[in-house]
Each structure stands twice: as structure tokens, then as C-alpha cells.
Design an enzyme around this catalytic site. Structure first.
Site, short mmCIF file in Angstrom:
data_model
loop_
_atom_site.label_atom_id
_atom_site.label_comp_id
_atom_site.label_asym_id
_atom_site.label_seq_id
_atom_site.Cartn_x
_atom_site.Cartn_y
_atom_site.Cartn_z
N ASP A 81 0.86 -1.20 0.00
CA ASP A 81 0.00 0.00 0.00
C ASP A 81 0.89 1.24 0.00
OD1 ASP A 81 -2.39 1.42 2.36
OD2 ASP A 81 -2.37 1.44 0.16
N GLY A 211 -9.12 5.66 1.49
CA GLY A 211 -9.84 6.46 2.49
C GLY A 211 -11.31 6.07 2.57
N SER A 213 -12.86 4.09 4.85
CA SER A 213 -13.44 3.71 6.15
C SER A 213 -14.65 4.56 6.48
CB SER A 213 -12.40 3.84 7.27
OG SER A 213 -11.53 2.72 7.27
N THR A 256 -8.64 2.54 8.91
CA THR A 256 -9.15 3.24 10.11
C THR A 256 -10.24 2.45 10.83
OG1 THR A 256 -8.54 5.41 9.21
CG2 THR A 256 -10.26 5.37 10.90
O1 LIG Z 1 -6.74 4.23 2.02
C1 LIG Z 1 -6.36 3.61 3.00
C2 LIG Z 1 -7.16 3.50 4.29
O2 LIG Z 1 -8.15 4.50 4.37
P1 LIG Z 1 -8.94 4.73 5.75
O3 LIG Z 1 -8.07 5.60 6.63
O4 LIG Z 1 -10.22 5.41 5.36
O5 LIG Z 1 -9.17 3.38 6.38
N1 LIG Z 1 -5.19 2.94 2.94
O6 LIG Z 1 -4.39 3.00 1.85
NA NA Z 2 -3.13 0.50 -2.13
ZN LIG Z 3 -4.62 4.92 0.97
#
Ligand SMILES: O=C(COP(=O)(O)O)NO
Ligand code: NA
Ligand SMILES: [Zn+2]
Ligand SMILES: [Ca+2]
Length: 308
Positions: A81, A211, A213, A256
């Protein structure tokens, strides 16, 4: 088995669901996620950030994921990631990752293309798939801090050109999400017109939502009830994530909500039994909280249950 996301995304796109991509940092988090996917017969992406590699050390995470694959017999993707450079992507590819993200979205369009292309060439020569990013999310991603003003949504025409020029296998887009627990100042909203425009210009091409979550209220309340101080946090309503999976989003990143589930369970258990000092007594409920939360995501948000 350890698989790339190629077939997982082809099937997810055709059937309009998404594969969960969950960030992992230790044994209990991995066990919770994997048992949820096993129960729901769901394909799975276990993703490792630079911060996770620093925290647990690469070999422990790799071996824990190997154990998960062997123990569960699920199709599991081991994904890097937010890879910050060609070098870390190469290192993970050489270490047996089946998918890597090169996040060069804070560079210029041209620079992003050239870095991404280099990673794609190397990854594809090793049978590994690549996720890249175009556009900028606000919020915090481990040690990647993006201020609101630098957050720039993905331009649909640029996205089509980017994919064509890089040969990348999936694309993370910015349509209003951000990392962490404080995603929106006012009402949550995503730019679905933009998403539909991108999907129209990139038919059958897997899109990735970072993002994603929700910042589930039950865990937020539990955290704050048992000594936490996380005021005003809010995430993406689950129906918005479900909607995004109908317009080409095949991978949904969740970190998150895992953190909140684990922290809420640990805080509650520590309060419940002040005499206890056996870590298993508060880590086991944390693992269970993760398992139940991930099952909920798989069935009620992603739609990836019974897709093996
Ligand atoms: O995009 C994310 C996680 O997003 P959150 O903070 O919303 O879980 N990781 O690469
Ligand atoms: Na990723
Ligand atoms: Zn991310
Ligand atoms: Ca980025």
C-alpha cells in the site's frame, strides 16, 4: 493461494462488487480479517504500508501472510500500500508480493507517468500487478501528509491518458475521500459524477477507492467511553461505498475502521478487568471485533461474500 488481483478484479467488475483491501500490522489483525473472509467465502487483499513494514518488519508480515494463505486456503493478494518509490516496489516484488501500489500522485502528471511506467515494466516482468494513483487525497497516510489545499480530485481525461501510457492494472482515484478518521468538514459527499465519467472513459478498468473507512459510530463511542478522546470523527457512509462499487470501484481500502474496532475492544477489556495483565485477554476480543467488523464490510458494503 497467494494470487494477483487480476482475476479478482475482472470478476468483481463484471458482478459489480469490490474486494476488501485491509491494512495489516500484526498477527491478530491478520487473523481477524482472514477468519472473516473464510466465514464469508470472500477473496481478500491484505495490504502492507511502509509504516507496517517499519512496525512489524517485512519478514514477519510476509510469513504471517504465508501462514494465512496456508491455513485458510483463500485466494489472498499480498499488496504493498502506498509504495513511495520504485525501490520499495521492487523490494516487495522480489520478496514475493503479488501486487504493489506506486503512489507517485504528488508528483507532476508526467513524472507520475514515468515512475509508474518503470514499476509496471518491472512488476509485469515478474507476473505482479500494479496499482497507481492519480489525484490527491487529503488526510494522513502513515507518514504521507497531504494538506487540504493540495488535495486534487482525479481528472477523468487525464486518468484515461495515464492508464494508456503506463499500462497500470488498477487506478486509485480521488473523488472526495481522505485517509484517517476526520474525512469531511461538513456533510460527507463523494463526487459520483466524476467517478462515472472516469468509469465511462475507462470501461472494464478496475478503480480503487482509498480512504474508504466509515468510522463506525459504535467503535468511536466505545473508544471515547473507555478513555479515548476522538471527537468529531466521521468517515464515508456505507451506502456511498456500496454506490461506488456500482461504477467500477473493485478495491476498497480499509484501515481506520480496523484500528477503531481493535482500539475500542482493547480499551473496553482493560476497563472491564483492571486486575488482568495477560495480553491475550484483551487481544482476543480485539481480534474478534476485527473479525465481526470485516464480516459486516464483506456482506453489507463490499458484496464480496460467496465470490470464491
Ligand atoms: O486508504 C487507505 C485507508 O483509508 P482509511 O483511513 O479510510 O481506512 N489505505 O491505503
Ligand atoms: Na493501495
Ligand atoms: Zn490509501
Ligand atoms: Ca498519493
Amino acid at each position: 493461494p497467494l494470487v494477483t488481483s487480476k482475476e479478482l478484479f475482472t470478476k468483481a467488475y463484471a458482478n459489480k462488487y469490490a474486494v476488501g483491501a485491509f491494512n495489516v500490522n500484526n498477527m491478530e489483525i491478520i487473523q481477524g480479517i482472514v477468519s472473516a473472509a473464510k466465514t464469508e467465502n470472500a477473496p481478500l487483499i491484505l495490504q502492507v504500508s511502509a509504516g507496517a513494514r517499519k512496525y512489524a518488519s517485512p519478514i514477519y508480515l510476509r510469513k504471517l501472510v504465508e501462514a494465512a494463505v496456508e491455513d485458510s486456503n483463500l485466494p489472498i493478494v499480498l499488496h504493498l500500500d502506498h509504495g513511495e518509490s520504485f525501490d520499495i516496489c521492487k523490494q516487495c516484488i522480489d520478496d514475493g508480493f503479488t501486487s504493489v501500489m506506486i503512489d507517485a500522485s504528488h508528483h507532476s502528471f508526467e513524472e507520475n507517468i514515468s515512475i509508474t511506467k518503470k514499476v509496471v515494466e518491472y512488476a509485469h516482468s515478474k507476473g505482479v500487478v500494479v496499482e497507481a494513483e492519480l489525484g490527491r487525497l487529503a488526510g494522513v497516510e502513515d507518514d504521507v501528509q497531504v494538506s487540504e489545499k493540495d488535495a486534487i480530485y482525479t481528472n477523468p481525461e487525464q486518468a484515461a491518458e495515464f492508464v494508456q501510457k503506463t499500462g497500470v492494472d488498477s487506478l486509485a482515484i480521488a473523488i472526495g475521500t481522505s485517509h484517517g478518521a476526520y474525512k469531511f468538514k461538513g456533510e460527507p459527499n463523494l463526487d459520483f459524477e466524476r467517478l462515472q465519467e472516469i468509469a465511462k472513459l475507462l470501461p472494464n478498468f478496475p478503480l480503487v477507492l482509498h480512504g474508504a473507512s466509515t468510522v463506525l459510530p459504535e467503535f468511536l463511542e466505545l473508544c471515547n467511553q473507555y478513555g479515548g478522546d476522538i471527537p468529531g470523527a466521521q468517515g464515508v457512509p456505507e451506502e456511498m461505498i456500496r454506490k461506488a462499487t456500482q461504477f467500477g470501484v473493485c478495491k476498497v481500502n480499509i484501515d481506520t475502521d480496523l484500528r477503531l474496532a481493535m482500539t475500542a475492544a482493547v480499551r473496553k477489556e482493560l476497563f472491564a478487568d483492571p486486575k488482568n495483565f495477560d495480553p491475550r485477554k484483551y487481544l482476543a476480543p480485539a481480534r474478534t471485533a476485527i473479525e465481526e467488523m470485516v464480516r459486516h464490510k464483506i456482506v453489507n458494503v463490499l458484496g464480496s461474500d460467496n465470490r470464491i
